[in-house]
Motif scaffolding. Structure first.
Motif, short mmCIF file in Angstrom:
data_model
loop_
_atom_site.label_atom_id
_atom_site.label_comp_id
_atom_site.label_asym_id
_atom_site.label_seq_id
_atom_site.Cartn_x
_atom_site.Cartn_y
_atom_site.Cartn_z
N MET A 1 0.82 -1.21 0.00
CA MET A 1 0.00 0.00 0.00
C MET A 1 0.86 1.26 0.00
N PHE A 2 1.91 1.26 0.83
CA PHE A 2 2.77 2.44 0.90
C PHE A 2 3.54 2.64 -0.41
N VAL A 3 4.01 1.52 -0.97
CA VAL A 3 4.72 1.61 -2.26
C VAL A 3 3.80 2.16 -3.34
N ASP A 4 2.57 1.68 -3.38
CA ASP A 4 1.61 2.14 -4.37
C ASP A 4 1.24 3.60 -4.14
N ALA A 5 1.10 3.99 -2.89
CA ALA A 5 0.79 5.39 -2.58
C ALA A 5 1.89 6.31 -3.09
N TYR A 6 3.14 5.90 -2.87
CA TYR A 6 4.27 6.69 -3.37
C TYR A 6 4.29 6.70 -4.89
N THR A 7 4.01 5.54 -5.51
CA THR A 7 3.98 5.46 -6.97
C THR A 7 2.98 6.43 -7.56
N CYS A 8 1.83 6.54 -6.92
CA CYS A 8 0.78 7.42 -7.42
C CYS A 8 1.08 8.89 -7.21
N ALA A 9 1.97 9.21 -6.30
CA ALA A 9 2.24 10.61 -5.98
C ALA A 9 3.62 11.09 -6.43
N LYS A 10 4.49 10.18 -6.84
CA LYS A 10 5.88 10.56 -7.05
C LYS A 10 6.07 11.53 -8.21
N PHE A 11 5.22 11.47 -9.24
CA PHE A 11 5.38 12.42 -10.34
C PHE A 11 5.21 13.85 -9.84
N PHE A 12 4.24 14.05 -8.95
CA PHE A 12 3.98 15.38 -8.39
C PHE A 12 5.08 15.77 -7.41
N ILE A 13 5.60 14.77 -6.67
CA ILE A 13 6.69 15.02 -5.72
C ILE A 13 7.94 15.48 -6.46
N TYR A 14 8.29 14.78 -7.55
CA TYR A 14 9.46 15.15 -8.35
C TYR A 14 9.29 16.56 -8.91
N TYR A 15 8.12 16.83 -9.43
CA TYR A 15 7.84 18.14 -10.02
C TYR A 15 7.96 19.25 -8.98
N LEU A 16 7.32 19.08 -7.81
CA LEU A 16 7.33 20.11 -6.78
C LEU A 16 8.72 20.31 -6.18
N CYS A 17 9.42 19.20 -5.92
CA CYS A 17 10.76 19.32 -5.32
C CYS A 17 11.71 20.04 -6.28
#
Length: 325
Positions: A1-17
Motif C-alpha cells: 500500500m505504501f509503495v503504491d501510494a508513493y507510486t501514485c504521488a511521485k510524479f507530483f513530488i518530483y515536479y514540486l521538489c
C-alpha cells in the motif's frame, strides 16, 4: 500500500521538489551543459534505429508493424526507447531558443519514435510540432484553433488503437480494467478500494484479493486467466486512479492536473519556449494515460523532474550578480 501510494504521488513530488528547491538558483541557460550530450544521444539513437529497422538488427526487435519490426535497441521495450527519446527531445526543444540547429536532432528523434511504432509517442510528437508551429513560429496567442486541431489530429491518429483496445476486442485487458475500475469506484464510493488493490503493478505483483473476486486468475499464458481473457493484470492509468482512490481521488487528481495546465497556459505570453515544452510534456503524459500507467510510469519521472526545473527557471530565474564597482 505504501509503495503504491508513493507510486501514485511521485510524479507530483518530483515536479514540486525540482520546482521549489531550485528557486532563484537556475537560469534559462542551465541545460546548455548537456545540449551536446543530447545531440550525441540523438545521433546514436537515429543511426541504430535506422540500422535495426531496415538491415539485419544488432539488437532484439519487437512486433512487426506496417513495414518493419518495432525497434527498441538496448532497451527492454520499444516504449522505453520512445520515452527516452522524448525526454532528450524536450531538452533540445527547450534549448532551441539559443541553438536553432537543434531542430535537426529533434527530427532525428522524431524518426526514432516513429520506428518504435508506439502510437502514443507518434501522437505526442505530432502535438509538439503543432504547438511549435502555432505558438513559436507564427506567434499566435489564441488557444482555440490549435486546441481543436490538436484534438482532431489526436483523434484521427489514435482512432485505430482506441478502436482496437476498447471496441474490436470485446474482452481486451484495457477495456476490462476500465469497466471493472468504474464498478469498484461505485462499490467503494467515494474513496475507492485503496492503494495496492487494483490495476497497478503492486496489485499485480502481490495479487490483490480483488482480482480473485473479479475472476482474474493468475496464469502465465494469458495473464488474467480463463475467467477474464486479456493480457495484463495492470495495463492502463485511469483504472488505477478510479478504482484505488475512488471518484473523490479522481476529482482531486484531475484538479491537480488542471491547475498545472492553467499555470503553464498563463505563461505563453511571457515565455513561449517554456510554454511550448511544458505543455508538450503534459500533453504527452495525458495522451499516454489512455494506454499505459503514464504519470505513474518509472520513466515519466525524468519528464516531471525536467518540468519542475524549467518551471523554477520560469518562475524565479537566477538574477545575474552585479559587477562590483
Amino acid at each position: 500500500m505504501f509503495v503504491d501510494a508513493y507510486t501514485c504521488a511521485k510524479f507530483f513530488i518530483y515536479y514540486l521538489c525540482a520546482r521549489l528547491l531550485t528557486q532563484g538558483k537556475l537560469d534559462e541557460k542551465y541545460f546548455f551543459s548537456i545540449n551536446r550530450i543530447c545531440k550525441i544521444i540523438a545521433v546514436i539513437f537515429f543511426v541504430l534505429a535506422l540500422h535495426d529497422a531496415f538491415l539485419s538488427p544488432w539488437f532484439p526487435v519487437a512486433d512487426f508493424r506496417y513495414f518493419t519490426n518495432s525497434v527498441m535497441l538496448f532497451f527492454e521495450h520499444p516504449e522505453y526507447l520512445a520515452r527516452a527519446s522524448m525526454t532528450v527531445l524536450f531538452i533540445l526543444a527547450y534549448n532551441y531558443r539559443y541553438y536553432k540547429h537543434n531542430i535537426y536532432y529533434i527530427i532525428m528523434l522524431t524518426i526514432v519514435m516513429i520506428l518504435t511504432f508506439r502510437t502514443k509517442a507518434i501522437i505526442s510528437t505530432f502535438i509538439i510540432y503543432i504547438l511549435y508551429i502555432y505558438f513559436v513560429k507564427f506567434k499566435f496567442k489564441s488557444l482555440l484553433p490549435v486546441g481543436v486541431g490538436a484534438v482532431g489530429g489526436t483523434a484521427y491518429l489514435g482512432y485505430d488503437s482506441l478502436n482496437k483496445y476498447y471496441v474490436e476486442i470485446e474482452e481486451s485487458a484495457r477495456l476490462i480494467l476500465t469497466n471493472d475500475g468504474i464498478q469498484i469506484a461505485n462499490n467503494y464510493f467515494p474513496i475507492g478500494s485503496g492503494f495496492g488493490s487494483f490495476a497497478s503493478s503492486m496489485a499485480a505483483q502481490y495479487y490483490s484479493k480483488l482480482y480473485m473476486k473479479l475472476g482474474y486468475y493468475r496464469r502465465k499464458d494469458i495473464g488474467m486467466g480463463e475467467g477474464r481473457k486479456g493480457n495484463f493484470l495492470s495495463d492502463t492509468f485511469w483504472p488505477i486512479v478510479i478504482a484505488q482512490t475512488g471518484w473523490l481521488g479522481l476529482f482531486s487528481f484531475c484538479l491537480a492536473i488542471i491547475s498545472m495546465l492553467i499555470y503553464i497556459i498563463q505563461s505563453r505570453k511571457s515565455d513561449v519556449y517554456y510554454f511550448w515544452v511544458a505543455l508538450s510534456i503534459m500533453a504527452h503524459e495525458i495522451i499516454a494515460s489512455f494506454a499505459e500507467s503514464a504519470f505513474f510510469h518509472p520513466t515519466a519521472m525524468a519528464e516531471f523532474l525536467l518540468l519542475g526545473l524549467i518551471t523554477s527557471i520560469h518562475e524565479f530565474p537566477r538574477e545575474e550578480k552585479k559587477a562590483k564597482d
